[in-house]
Design a protein around this motif. Structure first.
Motif: not given
Lengths: 356, 489
Positions: A336, A340, A343-344
Motif C-alpha cells: 500500500q 501511495e 501516485q505521489q
C-alpha cells in the motif's frame, strides 16, 4: 532478548493453488528421502560388511553387491530432490531462504561435499577388484564416504529446523549455533536409523527371488541373506519407538497445538508397530517361507512414511501459520505504501511539468 | 531485500554463482548435450559395420561422461539453485513464482535424462551381449538420451531468455514470452553446435587416450570424430553471427539508446573475434587430424579446447551484460529491488523498511578517528552501522567491500588516495547511473546517500572483510522507523 523478525513476502502470486504445491512437496520429498535412506544406508552396510569381509571373504562379496546399488540410488536421490526444492522455495520462501542465508557456508558446502562423496563412491565401487591388495585404503575410502553421507543430512536438517523458528534467527551465528537448537539431534537420529532399515528392505528385495540368476551371493543361502535384510530393517525400527517419542517431545510448542498432526503421528505409530511385528515374524520363518510377507511389509512402510510426512507437514504449518499471518499483513501494508508513494511521485512529476 | 544477507567479501557473491554455473555449462554442453549424440552415433556405426572396436571406444567415452555428469554435472546444476538463492533470493524467488511450471517440466525431463543415462550406461554390456534386437534397442536408447539432454537445455535457455527480455512480461507473465524472446532462437542455435563441437574436441582427446599409437583404428576414430567436429564448427560461427546481430535490438530496450554502448560494443567485438579465432583453431586441428592423424599430439587438442572455454565464458558474460542494470528486465534491478519500490524507498529510505541490520564485527571497528568524546564516538558508530546497512542492502549483491569487484577498488581507481569524503562519494553515486548505464540508480533517500558516504569513508581506513549473515548473524530492527545501532543491543 529474542526479537521476532517480520519480513516481507515476495509480492507475486503463487504459481499454483496451495494444495497442488503441498502435494508436490510431500509426495516428491518422500520419494527423495527414501532414496537418500537407501544411499546412506547402502554406504553404511557396505562398510560394515566390508569390515566383516576381512575375516570371511563371502562378506566382502556381499558388501560389493550392496555397493552396486548405491550408483543408481544416489542419482535418483539427487534428481528427485529438485522438485521438492522448487516447491519449498515457493511455499516457504521467507523461511527457507532466511535459514539458508544464516547457515550459508555449510549450506553451499552441500554441493562440493555431495560431489566428493559421489566421486569417492564411484572410486570405491569401480576399483573394487583392483584395490584388493590395498584393502586398508579401500576401506578408508568407504569410511570417508560414510562420514560425508552422515554429515550432509545434518546440514539439511539444521536448515529445515531453523526455518520454522523465526524467533531464533537473531541468535543464530552460523551453522553450529543453528545446530544447537532443540530438536535437531533427535530428528537426525530418527533419520539415520531409517537408513539401515530401508536398506535392509532393499536387501530383502534383492535376494528374495530365488529363481533369478545372480540373485544370491556366493557362500550365502537365499534365506540367510533375506533374514539379514530383515534384521537390518527390524532392529533400527524398534529403536525408533524410543527415538520417535523423544522427537515428538522435543518439538517446540506451536502456538496452537496441532491435534491433526498428533493424530497422524499416532496412526503412523500403530501401523509401524504392526509392521515391526510382521518383520519379526518373517525373521523367525524358516527356509522357503521367509519373504512371504515382503509385499505387506513394504506397503506398511510406505504408509508409515506417508503418514510421517503428512504429520510433519501439519506440524510445520501449525508452527509457521501465526508468523505467516504477520508477514502477510506486513507485506500488504508495504505494498500500500509503495502504491501511495508511486501516485505521489507521479503527481509531483506532473505538477513539476506544469510548473515548467 | 528483506532477508538476512549472505555475503562473501573476498570471493564476491557473483563469483560463487559464476564458478558453479560455468562448470555446469561446460559439463552440460561438452559431455551431455554434445557428447550423447556422438556416442550413440559411434555405437550405431560400430553395429552397422560389425566392428566391435567402435563399440568399445563408445562405451569408454560414455563411462567417462557418466562418471562426471552424474556427479559434478548433476550437483553443479543443483548448486546453481543453492548459490543463486543465497546471493539473490529476491530475484530467484520471483522467477520461481513466474516459471514454476517451466522448471517443473524441465525437472521431469531431467529425471528422464538421468534415468536414460543410467539405463544406457548400465545396460550397455548386457544388451550388447544379447545382440540383435537388443542392440538396436540400446542404440535407440542412446539417441533418446541425446534428445532429452538437448530438450533440458532448450527449456533452460527459454528462462535465460526471459531474464534478458526487455519488459514484455510486465504485461504478460508467461513462459512463452521467454520462448518468444528475440534472443531465444539465436542463443539456442549457438549453443547447439557449440556443444557438438566441444564434445568433438573432448572425444578426440579421449580417442588418443584410449587407443594405442600405431593402431590403425586410432586414426579411423580420429578422422571420424574430426568430421563430426568439422560439420558443426562452421555453424558455431554462423549462429554466433546471428546472435551478435540480434543483441543490439534487445539491448536498446534496457539501456538508454545512446548511452554507454561503447563499452558494450567492445565486448561484442571481442566475442566475435574470439568466436572466429576459436573456429579457425578448431578447423586447423581438425584438418590435421584428418590428413595427418599420426602427427597429431595430445597437446594440440588442448588449444581448441581452451579456446572453446574462453569463448563460452565470454558468451555467458555478454549474456549477463545484456540484462543490466536489471536482474529481471524492467521489473527488478540487479540489487534485488523492484523498480516499483523506488518511489517509496527514495522518499522514505531503505532503512525504514529493513527488517534486519548487519552487525559490525570487531575488525570492522578499527580505523575510527581518535580523540572523539564518548557521545561523538557512539554517534560515529551509529552512522557507520547505518551506512553499512545501506551498503549491504543496496550494493552488496554485486559489490564486495575489499574483495572481488570491490567498491573500495572502484573508489581507489576514481579518487586515488585523496580522502573519500561523503560529499565526494555521495554526489558521484547519486548520478552514477547516468554515466554508467549498467548501474541501477541509488534506491535510498538523500540522507542514506550521506550515510553510505560515511561508511565508504570508513572503508578507506578499514580493510577488514565485511562478514555476512552466515557468520555474524543478523540483528532484528526493533522499531523500523527509529533504528538503533547494533551496539545498543
Amino acid at each position: 532478548m529474542n526479537e521476532l523478525p517480520i519480513p516481507r513476502e515476495i509480492p507475486l502470486p503463487q504459481p499454483a493453488p496451495e494444495p497442488v504445491l503441498v502435494g508436490v512437496l510431500i509426495v516428491f520429498f518422500l520419494m527423495h528421502i527414501v532414496f537418500v535412506n537407501l544411499m546412506v544406508g547402502g554406504a553404511l552396510l557396505t562398510l560394515w560388511y566390508q569390515l566383516r569381509g576381512l575375516k570371511e571373504k563371502r562378506y566382502d562379496d556381499l558388501a560389493y553387491a550392496i555397493a552396486s546399488t548405491i550408483t543408481v540410488n544416489k542419482s535418483i536421490a539427487v534428481v528427485l530432490g529438485v522438485g521438492p526444492l522448487l516447491a519449498i522455495n515457493t511455499l516457504y520462501t521467507v523461511y527457507f531462504y532466511s535459514a539458508n542465508a544464516l547457515t550459508g557456508i555449510f549450506w553451499i558446502s552441500v554441493i562440493p561435499l555431495v560431489t566428493l562423496a559421489f566421486l569417492l563412491t564411484y572410486l570405491h565401487k569401480y576399483l573394487w577388484r583392483q584395490m584388493e591388495p590395498f584393502k586398508e585404503l579401500h576401506i578408508g575410502i568407504a569410511v570417508v564416504v560414510c562420514i560425508l553421507f552422515l554429515f550432509i543430512p545434518l546440514i539439511f536438517l539444521t536448515n529445515i529446523n531453523l526455518m520454522l523458528f523465526p524467533e531464533h534467527w537473531d541468535r543464530v551465528k552460523g551453522f553450529f549455533s543453528a545446530l544447537a537448537l532443540p530438536n535437531v539431534l533427535p530428528r537426525y537420529a530418527h533419520f539415520i536409523l531409517a537408513c539401515p532399515a530401508m536398506t535392509g528392505l532393499l536387501m530383502v528385495w534383492l535376494f528374495r527371488r530365488k529363481e533369478r540368476r545372480n540373485s544370491t551371493v556366493a557362500g550365502f543361502k537365499r534365506d540367510d541373506l533375506v533374514r539379514m535384510g530383515y534384521r537390518w530393517a527390524f532392529w533400527p525400527t524398534s529403536v525408533q519407538f524410543l527415538v520417535g517419542p523423544v522427537v515428538l517431545m522435543t518439538l517446540p510448542r506451536t502456538q496452537e497445538v496441532s491435534h491433526a498432526a498428533m493424530a497422524v503421528f499416532g496412526i503412523a505409530t500403530v501401523v509401524a508397530l504392526a509392521m515391526a511385528h510382521l518383520m519379526f515374524t518373517e525373521i523367525r520363518r524358516a527356509g522357503e517361507a521367509i519373504g512371504r510377507s515382503f509385499g505387506a511389509i513394504c506397503m506398511m512402510m510406505l504408509t508409515v512414511v506417508a503418514l510421517m510426512g503428512t504429520g510433519r507437514h501439519l506440524y510445520r504449518e501449525a508452527a509457521v501459520a501465526p508468523h505467516r499471518e504477520l508477514v502477510r499483513a506486513k507485506t500488504e501494508q508495504y505494498m500500500q505504501a509503495v502504491d501511495e508513494a508511486r501516485q505521489q511521485s507521479a503527481r509531483d512529476q506532473q505538477s513539476g511539468g506544469e510548473a515548467k | 531485500m528483506d532477508f538476512p544477507l549472505f555475503h562473501l567479501d573476498l570471493l564476491g557473491n557473483r563469483w560463487l554463482i559464476a564458478i558453479i554455473a560455468i562448470t555446469h555449462v561446460l559439463i552440460n554442453h561438452g559431455l551431455a548435450v554434445g557428447m550423447m549424440p556422438l556416442i550413440a552415433a559411434m555405437e550405431w556405426y560400430g553395429h552397422r559395420s560389425q566392428d566391435a572396436r567402435w563399440d568399445r571406444l563408445a562405451y569408454r567415452i560414455l563411462f567417462v561422461c557418466f562418471l562426471i555428469t552424474t556427479t559434478i554435472g548433476a550437483l553443479t546444476g543443483v548448486g546453481i539453485w543453492f548459490s543463486v538463492s543465497l546471493v539473490n533470493p529476491y530475484s530467484i524467488a520471483s522467477l520461481i513464482r513466474v516459471f514454476f511450471w517451466a522448471w517443473f517440466a524441465e525437472w521431469l525431463v531431467f529425471i528422464t535424462e538421468v534415468c536414460l543415462i543410467l539405463a544406457y550406461t548400465l545396460t550397455w554390456k548386457n544388451w550388447s551381449t544379447r545382440g540383435g534386437k537388443w542392440k538396436v534397442r540400446h542404440i535407440r536408447l542412446g539417441f533418446a538420451l541425446a534428445l532429452f539432454s538437448w530438450i533440458t537445455m532448450a527449456i533452460i535457455v527459454a528462462i535465460l531468455g526471459f531474464m534478458m527480455d526487455p519488459g514484455n512480461w510486465l504485461t504478460d507473465h508467461s513462459f512463452w514470452i521467454g520462448v518468444m524472446n528475440p534472443l531465444y532462437l539465436p542463443q539456442l542455435a549457438f549453443r547447439t553446435p557449440l556443444a557438438a563441437a566441444m564434445a568433438g574436441i573432448i572425444a578426440m582427446f579421449l580417442v588418443l587416450f584410449y587407443t594405442q599409437r600405431g593402431d590403425a583404428f586410432r586414426y579411423d576414430a580420429l578422422r571420424a570424430v574430426s568430421l563430426w567436429t568439422l560439420a558443426f564448427a562452421p555453424l558455431v560461427i554462423i549462429a554466433g553471427w546471428w546472435y551478435y546481430t540480434s543483441v543490439p535490438g534487445a539491448m536498446k530496450e534496457n539501456l538508454g539508446v545512446s548511452l554507454g554502448t561503447l563499452e558494450f560494443a567492445d565486448w561484442q567485438e571481442r566475442f566475435l573475434q574470439i568466436a572466429a579465432a576459436t573456429v579457425i583453431t578448431i578447423l586447423l586441428v581438425v584438418q590435421f587430424a584428418i590428413f595427418r592423424p599420426k602427427l597429431l599430439p595430445r597437446i594440440a587438442l588442448v588449444i581448441p579446447f581452451l579456446s572453446i572455454l574462453w569463448m563460452t565464458g565470454h558468451f555467458e558474460r555478454v549474456r549477463e551484460f545484456i540484462r543490466k542494470p536489471y536482474i529481471i528486465g524492467r521489473y527488478m534491478y540487479a540489487n534485488g529491488i523492484r523498480v516499483d519500490d523506488y518511489a517509496l524507498l527514495q522518499r522514505d529510505g531503505v532503512l525504514k523498511y529493513a527488517t534486519y541490520s548487519n552487525p559490525l564485527s570487531e575488525a570492522e571497528l578499527a580505523g575510527i578517528p581518535d580523540g572523539l568524546s564518548e557521545p561523538e564516538r557512539s554517534a560515529h558508530l551509529r552512522a557507520i552501522q547505518q551506512g553499512k546497512d545501506v551498503f549491504m542492502i543496496t550494493c552488496s549483491r554485486c559489490h564486495s567491500g575489499h574483495g572481488s569487484n570491490s567498491i573500495s577498488g572502484h573508489l581507489q581507481r576514481m579518487f586515488g588516495d585523496q580522502p573519500w569524503t561523503p560529499d565526494l562519494t555521495a554526489s558521484y553515486i547519486e548520478n552514477m547511473h547516468y554515466a554508467q548505464p549498467y548501474m541501477p540508480p541509488f534506491p535510498g533517500s538523500k540522507a542514506e546517500l550521506r550515510l553510505l558516504g560515511r561508511y565508504l569513508e570508513h572503508l578507506q581506513n578499514n580493510k577488514a572483510p565485511i562478514p555476512g549473515a552466515q557468520s555474524v548473524g543478523v540483528v532484528v530492527n526493533r522499531n523500523l522507523s527509529t533504528r538503533t545501532a547494533t551496539h545498543d543491543h
